[in-house]
Design an enzyme around this catalytic site. Structure first.
Site, PDB file in Angstrom:
ATOM      1  N   LYS A 212       0.842  -1.192   0.000  1.00  0.00           N
ATOM      2  CA  LYS A 212       0.000   0.000   0.000  1.00  0.00           C
ATOM      3  C   LYS A 212       0.882   1.249   0.000  1.00  0.00           C
ATOM      4  O   LYS A 212       0.683   2.164  -0.778  1.00  0.00           O
ATOM      5  CB  LYS A 212      -0.922  -0.027   1.225  1.00  0.00           C
ATOM      6  CG  LYS A 212      -1.931   1.089   1.226  1.00  0.00           C
ATOM      7  CD  LYS A 212      -2.873   0.977   2.386  1.00  0.00           C
ATOM      8  CE  LYS A 212      -3.736   2.220   2.469  1.00  0.00           C
ATOM      9  NZ  LYS A 212      -4.513   2.283   3.692  1.00  0.00           N
ATOM     10  N   GLU A 218      10.953  -4.504   3.550  1.00  0.00           N
ATOM     11  CA  GLU A 218      11.010  -5.905   3.132  1.00  0.00           C
ATOM     12  C   GLU A 218      10.568  -6.068   1.679  1.00  0.00           C
ATOM     13  O   GLU A 218      11.218  -6.744   0.879  1.00  0.00           O
ATOM     14  CB  GLU A 218      10.090  -6.769   4.013  1.00  0.00           C
ATOM     15  CG  GLU A 218      10.514  -6.881   5.473  1.00  0.00           C
ATOM     16  CD  GLU A 218       9.956  -5.798   6.366  1.00  0.00           C
ATOM     17  OE1 GLU A 218       9.604  -4.712   5.855  1.00  0.00           O
ATOM     18  OE2 GLU A 218       9.889  -6.013   7.580  1.00  0.00           O
ATOM     19  N   GLY A 273      -4.411  -2.240   5.175  1.00  0.00           N
ATOM     20  CA  GLY A 273      -3.614  -3.377   4.703  1.00  0.00           C
ATOM     21  C   GLY A 273      -4.207  -4.722   5.103  1.00  0.00           C
ATOM     22  O   GLY A 273      -4.373  -5.621   4.274  1.00  0.00           O
ATOM     23  N   ARG A 274      -4.569  -4.880   6.379  1.00  0.00           N
ATOM     24  CA  ARG A 274      -5.075  -6.189   6.844  1.00  0.00           C
ATOM     25  C   ARG A 274      -6.530  -6.427   6.452  1.00  0.00           C
ATOM     26  O   ARG A 274      -7.091  -7.470   6.755  1.00  0.00           O
ATOM     27  CB  ARG A 274      -4.855  -6.320   8.353  1.00  0.00           C
ATOM     28  CG  ARG A 274      -5.450  -5.205   9.175  1.00  0.00           C
ATOM     29  CD  ARG A 274      -4.971  -5.265  10.627  1.00  0.00           C
ATOM     30  NE  ARG A 274      -5.402  -4.114  11.406  1.00  0.00           N
ATOM     31  CZ  ARG A 274      -4.746  -2.958  11.462  1.00  0.00           C
ATOM     32  NH1 ARG A 274      -3.635  -2.792  10.775  1.00  0.00           N
ATOM     33  NH2 ARG A 274      -5.202  -1.967  12.207  1.00  0.00           N
ATOM     34  N   GLU A 359      -3.159  -6.724  15.313  1.00  0.00           N
ATOM     35  CA  GLU A 359      -2.750  -5.401  14.825  1.00  0.00           C
ATOM     36  C   GLU A 359      -3.922  -4.425  14.942  1.00  0.00           C
ATOM     37  O   GLU A 359      -3.729  -3.233  15.123  1.00  0.00           O
ATOM     38  CB  GLU A 359      -2.259  -5.497  13.372  1.00  0.00           C
ATOM     39  CG  GLU A 359      -1.399  -4.321  12.957  1.00  0.00           C
ATOM     40  CD  GLU A 359      -0.649  -4.546  11.651  1.00  0.00           C
ATOM     41  OE1 GLU A 359       0.477  -5.073  11.699  1.00  0.00           O
ATOM     42  OE2 GLU A 359      -1.180  -4.195  10.591  1.00  0.00           O
ATOM     43  N   HIS A 390      -1.287 -33.312  18.660  1.00  0.00           N
ATOM     44  CA  HIS A 390      -0.058 -34.022  19.027  1.00  0.00           C
ATOM     45  C   HIS A 390       1.060 -33.047  19.351  1.00  0.00           C
ATOM     46  O   HIS A 390       2.228 -33.408  19.356  1.00  0.00           O
ATOM     47  CB  HIS A 390       0.351 -34.962  17.896  1.00  0.00           C
ATOM     48  CG  HIS A 390      -0.718 -35.970  17.609  1.00  0.00           C
ATOM     49  ND1 HIS A 390      -0.816 -37.161  18.288  1.00  0.00           N
ATOM     50  CD2 HIS A 390      -1.784 -35.911  16.774  1.00  0.00           C
ATOM     51  CE1 HIS A 390      -1.881 -37.823  17.851  1.00  0.00           C
ATOM     52  NE2 HIS A 390      -2.492 -37.080  16.942  1.00  0.00           N
ATOM     53  N   LYS A 513       9.870  -0.505  13.174  1.00  0.00           N
ATOM     54  CA  LYS A 513      10.492  -0.234  11.866  1.00  0.00           C
ATOM     55  C   LYS A 513      11.539   0.861  12.006  1.00  0.00           C
ATOM     56  O   LYS A 513      12.631   0.770  11.459  1.00  0.00           O
ATOM     57  CB  LYS A 513       9.428   0.255  10.870  1.00  0.00           C
ATOM     58  CG  LYS A 513       8.493  -0.804  10.343  1.00  0.00           C
ATOM     59  CD  LYS A 513       7.582  -0.174   9.278  1.00  0.00           C
ATOM     60  CE  LYS A 513       6.384  -1.029   8.994  1.00  0.00           C
ATOM     61  NZ  LYS A 513       5.344  -0.352   8.227  1.00  0.00           N
TER      62      LYS A 513
END
Ligand code: F6P
Length: 553
Positions: A212, A218, A273-274, A359, A390, A513
């Site tokens: 965005k 990254e 974004g999410r 978030e 398990h 960041k």
């Protein structure tokens, strides 16, 4: 935003106080006892919406609790807050933005307004462009700079620009074109890029770069790697034009990077974004599953949106799920919520929900900047069953942590001719029962309610009394996955509305960041000069020095 402003703090609201008192009564009864006092509890505490069935009977609550929770929702103006979001009000107060992800799945002809502008036509136009690219690739008509057919899609992004599409692709893999290869690259660790591309040829790859902001370290770092990899193998001036598509809100940065903005897909500032899974961030998934399956997914989300907007609270699935989460978190003192999908295809769902919930609602101040003195979002975690049984279920059954759980499953198997559906669902149902009732007096064991069936040693005892929800969808389809995702989006919204926090910003992530940006130069240079040492704590100094001494090169 008027609807969010409140002069009474949450803990002073009459219903909150009533819920606190009520919780002391509830805490005297176990789940087994609650089931014994109502032999229709399993039927009474379940609702259906679309393809989703929610059984909330295995939470430590009664119908009176639910009434009180719904009163709390009213007292906190939940209805007004839902309407404010749907009407495009600036519900993301700290960034002065609307949160109109519901427009991304509004059907053609619908109206969703932002400042008097109907957003649906531009959303539909973007979908149409997505469809054109998707169809071309699926029909083998898209070619790279050297004329070779594009067969591999590499999706680059992180956070909301990765977790949603990655989860959705895994969830709907059954519906995907197996002749195409879709991979996701997110980590700044270049091993991620290396592993995603090492067996592919760049001439057959299309990189879809989703960011965005188009400033995320990254994503830019991985996109540079991708560009360098392509340039090293393809001798053409059209490399970037033919092999890169950007999805972003930052046209300027995309152009500066060298990606053609005429092929770019716009992310609007009203899409968080999410909350962008249903935007052009989902392009790679559309390519994999085809446009009509992607539209079905959007329809599923839209159905849940309409249910959330119009259904009275008692039968409103996202409101119920959200208010029960408030009950467990604030009145039952659970500190984590385990997300336990009984579907291999949903194995990325817990990771996706972690960002969506944590978030959004991992906040320590309300919308007015006032410190909160109650707990907000619990820790979300999880793994798919039966594998998780398990692994960490031992702690769930016999540990001392206070948690609640959401079990998710499907009633009908996918037609892959390898079905083990009954076994899978038997495990799911069994786990919900043992967590609720323990293993001393299973209410359903041999039809003898509440009678101890065995005598167990202390180390064998599972006490039970752990709250859980069970969500059963009819089948794993694009529609049911759309409904499931929108269910959780709106449940997260409901919780944020009650806590009176901004569920749409993420300032905490920014500080991490910034810190990384300030440390990186020391690692690139020879380390810390004595000038800087007094600004930095001794642990950070020591870690930098240790790393530099061992790094070599
Ligand atoms: O992790 C923080 C965050 O800002 C998320 O909210 C977002 O989804 C992610 O980074 C990626 O941001 P962008 O899409 O701008 O690259």
């Amino acid at each position: 935003m008027e609807t969010w402003d409140t002069d009474i703090v949450l803990q002073e609201k009459s219903t909150w106080v009533a819920l606190l008192e009520h919780s002391t009564q509830i805490n005297k009864q176990s789940l087994s006892q609650l089931f014994l006092t109502d032999n229709q509890r399993g039927q009474n505490m379940a609702i259906q919406s679309g393809q989703l069935y929610l059984d909330y009977s295995k939470n430590r609550l009664t119908s009176q609790t639910v009434n009180l929770l719904m009163n709390l929702a009213k007292e906190c103006k939940l209805k007004e807050k839902i309407e404010a979001m749907f009407l495009g009000k600036k519900v993301n107060q700290s960034e002065h933005r609307a949160a109109l992800h519901i427009a991304l799945r509004a059907p053609l002809g619908d109206h969703v307004y932002l400042d008097q502008e109907n957003l649906v036509p531009q959303v539909q136009q973007s979908l149409m462009r997505m469809r054109i690219i998707s169809d071309r690739i699926r029909e083998g008509k898209m070619k790279g700079a050297t004329g070779r057919v594009i067969k591999n899609i590499i999706h680059i992004g992180i956070g909301g620009s990765d977790l949603g599409p990655f989860m959705l692709y895994e969830a709907l893999k059954f519906y995907s074109d197996r002749g195409l290869c879709l991979r996701f690259v997110s980590n700044v660790d270049s091993s991620d890029f290396y592993e995603a591309t090492r067996d592919l040829h760049p001439e057959e790859c299309l990189f879809i770069v989703c960011s965005k902001s188009f400033t995320t370290t990254e994503t830019l770092s991985n996109t540079r790697l991708a560009r360098a990899w392509c340039l090293a193998h393809i001798d053409s001036e059209e490399v970037v034009a033919k092999h890169f598509i950007a999805v972003s809100a930052n046209e300027h940065a995309v152009a500066e990077f060298g990606i053609d903005i005429s092929t770019m897909f716009v992310l609007w500032d009203w899409t968080g974004g999410r909350y962008s899974i249903d935007s052009a961030v989902g392009l790679s998934v559309m390519i994999a599953i085809g446009a009509s399956n992607f539209y079905e997914f959007l329809c599923g989300m839209h159905e849940m949106d309409q249910h959330f907007l119009h259904t009275p609270f008692h039968e409103n699935m996202p409101v119920l799920l959200g208010m029960i989460a408030i009950w467990n978190n604030n009145f039952q003192k659970t500190s984590s919520l385990a997300i336990l999908p009984y579907s291999h295809y949903l194995r990325r769902f817990p990771a996706y929900l972690q960002q969506l919930a944590m978030e959004s609602n991992g906040k320590h101040v309300d919308v007015n900047g006032h410190q909160l003195s109650f707990s907000t979002c619990p820790i979300y975690w999880g793994e798919p069953g039966t594998n998780a049984q398990h692994s960490f279920y031992q702690l769930l059954h016999q540990g001392t942590s206070v948690f609640s759980a959401d079990f998710i499953g499907f009633c009908q198997p996918l037609p892959n001719e390898l079905t083990s559906q009954d076994q899978l669902v038997a495990n799911l149902i069994a786990q919900t029962a043992v967590l609720a009732f323990g293993n001393q007096s299973l209410p359903l064991s041999n039809g003898v309610n509440g009678i101890a069936t065995t005598t167990l040693e202390p180390y064998q005892i599972c006490v039970g009394n752990h709250s859980s929800n069970t969500i059963l969808a009819d089948t794993l389809t694009p529609t049911s996955i759309g409904q499931l995702i929108a269910l959780y989006e709106h449940s997260v919204f409901t919780q944020g509305a009650i806590w009176n926090i901004n569920s749409f910003d993420q300032w905490g992530v920014e500080s991490g960041k910034k810190m990384a940006d300030s440390i990186a130069p020391y690692l690139r240079s020879a380390g810390l000069s004595s000038d800087h040492q007094h600004d930095i704590d001794t642990s950070t100094q020591q870690l930098i020095q240790h790393y530099l001494s061992k790094r070599g090169g």
